[in-house]
Motif scaffolding. Sequence first.
Motif, mmCIF file in Angstrom:
data_model
loop_
_atom_site.group_PDB
_atom_site.id
_atom_site.type_symbol
_atom_site.label_atom_id
_atom_site.label_comp_id
_atom_site.label_asym_id
_atom_site.label_seq_id
_atom_site.Cartn_x
_atom_site.Cartn_y
_atom_site.Cartn_z
ATOM 1 N N MET A 21 0.993 -1.178 -0.209
ATOM 2 C CA MET A 21 -0.654 -0.332 0.242
ATOM 3 C C MET A 21 0.655 1.148 0.087
ATOM 4 S SD MET A 21 -3.262 -1.036 -0.128
ATOM 5 C CE MET A 21 -3.894 0.708 0.007
ATOM 6 N N ARG A 22 2.181 0.952 0.715
ATOM 7 C CA ARG A 22 2.936 2.712 1.149
ATOM 8 C C ARG A 22 3.769 2.906 -0.179
ATOM 9 N NH1 ARG A 22 5.302 2.321 6.517
ATOM 10 N NH2 ARG A 22 3.674 2.804 8.178
ATOM 11 N N ASN A 24 2.562 1.403 -3.008
ATOM 12 C CA ASN A 24 2.127 2.083 -4.239
ATOM 13 C C ASN A 24 1.380 3.453 -4.224
ATOM 14 O OD1 ASN A 24 1.387 -0.040 -5.646
ATOM 15 N ND2 ASN A 24 -0.398 -1.419 -4.494
ATOM 16 N N TYR A 25 1.680 4.020 -2.779
ATOM 17 C CA TYR A 25 1.469 5.348 -2.907
ATOM 18 C C TYR A 25 2.641 6.382 -3.265
ATOM 19 C CZ TYR A 25 2.440 9.528 0.298
ATOM 20 O OH TYR A 25 2.471 10.860 0.346
ATOM 21 N N ASP A 28 2.465 5.809 -7.387
ATOM 22 C CA ASP A 28 0.807 6.716 -7.597
ATOM 23 C C ASP A 28 1.062 8.285 -8.030
ATOM 24 O OD1 ASP A 28 -0.152 4.144 -7.797
ATOM 25 O OD2 ASP A 28 -1.857 4.776 -6.048
ATOM 26 N N THR A 29 1.881 8.230 -6.853
ATOM 27 C CA THR A 29 2.455 10.142 -6.248
ATOM 28 C C THR A 29 2.920 9.826 -7.547
ATOM 29 O OG1 THR A 29 2.317 9.755 -3.932
ATOM 30 C CG2 THR A 29 3.532 11.976 -4.834
ATOM 31 N N ILE A 361 -2.809 5.732 3.872
ATOM 32 C CA ILE A 361 -3.027 4.473 3.729
ATOM 33 C C ILE A 361 -2.734 3.305 3.650
ATOM 34 C CG2 ILE A 361 -1.616 6.319 1.713
ATOM 35 C CD1 ILE A 361 0.924 5.604 2.285
ATOM 36 N N PRO A 364 -7.376 1.034 2.953
ATOM 37 C CA PRO A 364 -8.288 1.377 2.429
ATOM 38 C C PRO A 364 -10.054 0.671 2.914
ATOM 39 C CG PRO A 364 -8.117 -1.014 1.544
ATOM 40 C CD PRO A 364 -6.781 -0.452 2.555
#
Length: 454
Positions: A21-22, A24-25, A28-29, A361, A364
């Motif tokens: 999740m981290r 992907n953060y 994504d950023t 994050i 979800p």
Amino acid sequence: MNIVKPSIPKGTRDFTPTEMMRRNYIFDTIRSIFYKHAYLPIETPSMENLSTLMGKYGEEGDRLLFKILNSGDFTQGVNFNDPEMSVNKLATKLCEKGLRYDLTVPFARFVVQHQNELTFPFKRYQMQPVWRADRPQKGRYREFYQCDADIIGSISLINEAELIEITDEIFSAFGIAVVMKINNRKILSGIAEVIGEPEQVTNLCIAMDKLDKIGQEAVCAEMMERGICESAIEKLKPIFEFSGKSNDEKLGLLSNLLADSEIGKKGIEEITTVLDYVKDMDLATELEIDITLARGLNYYTGAIFEVKAKDAAMGSISGGGRYDNLTGIFGLKNMSGVGISYGAERIYDVLNELNLFPAAILNPVKALFINFSAEDERYALSGLRAVRKAGISAEIYPDHVKIGKQMSYANSKSIPFVIMAGENERNNNTYTLKDMTTGEQCELTLDNIIEKLQ
RNA sequence: GCGGUUGUAGCUCAGUUGGUUAGAGUACCGGAUUGUGGUUCCGUGGGUCGUCGGUUCGAAUCCGACCUGCCGCCCCA
């Protein structure tokens, strides 16, 4: 049966859902900022022909390439008793493929191969793993992701400025305070020229690069070891005194030093122009001219970038530069490019160390439906469908186990709400919503619950 | 590729000069509490002591090699 002890190769890692999740953060950023600046995605294969990769990263780089053994009878036609057969020679006979070492060289190969399908100047981003047979350490892995943005087919220095702006946006978004070091290979060439050692650019760079670490005396000693004469080193004196000076002061000193070098003056002009473009950008990032910045990748010809986090002990988290001739090796001339690469794992380690990951994050999933019994299950499932239809991430505990266990499942997954429905709720056409943070709960209609969860 | 260092339960770590059956905390599972987690109390299970070999009557402990993590060099994101 023999039990195989579970393990993964040296320098590689598994990622748990929390870690992903981290990660992907981070992806994504970076991706959204690349998009905003009109860079479009491409991908290339994990493996390239070894002939594409060899010789592009210097001697050291060749050693760090992972090579892939040919399929089938790979020993066919190889004379292992040949005394002339070196390890390298043997490798080229047994392996025709290798894992990519970075994204820039495969990109150059891609550009040449697809030149007729591309519109130039061509802007692309690429976020894929690369592999290096390096000795692992903290912040140093054998498999890691790079996030690259490159623009090829344009010599404009607007591109350099744009990459600086992108860097500023990315690290501002992460909340990491960074210093971006910039240099220019032409300045380094100019310095080599004016000290009368034009052939020694590489050795000069390797030694200069260590100034920070080992100090002036050790650098001079290393230069002499590498065959740079003493009178030449004497001329380098002024640039040993750069530290603490402003960019303008450094450029002034360089102008004096490089007054007789055409290429050196060109380098100064380029860096000045880039800094001039950047002036209007109102950057949070500190920009510092660092002429000890050389970088080992020997295809750089102009600007060189490197980014370091100010508040974390970590090697560079980003690096890049301009390359004029990279596509030339694959048969396409006059195709200058400039690019920058962000190291996802090192950014992860820095965000982790500085506690900068947003709490949101972590998970979800907003709600867990408790599974009471076979009869109540269907009622819970219809509620679950409605909640999901409203765009809310939710799940139901799939088995009929004790409520305590289901609650503790929600708790350990940090699910903020639990929704319960048994006989009472079913009769009232309601659901009981429990806030796991406060412990409060109340019986509500589905519409009310959806409203609360949104 | 070179030099140094590390490894004991899922995780964090004790373990005496080499001596009987290798411990604790935490996590897990079960119970106190069959519609209530996070706090509390009780209990159960869980170990090729990184791997292989050597020394010894006897090795988690001493020696060697290898594997892994970490640190320095080299290089790099």
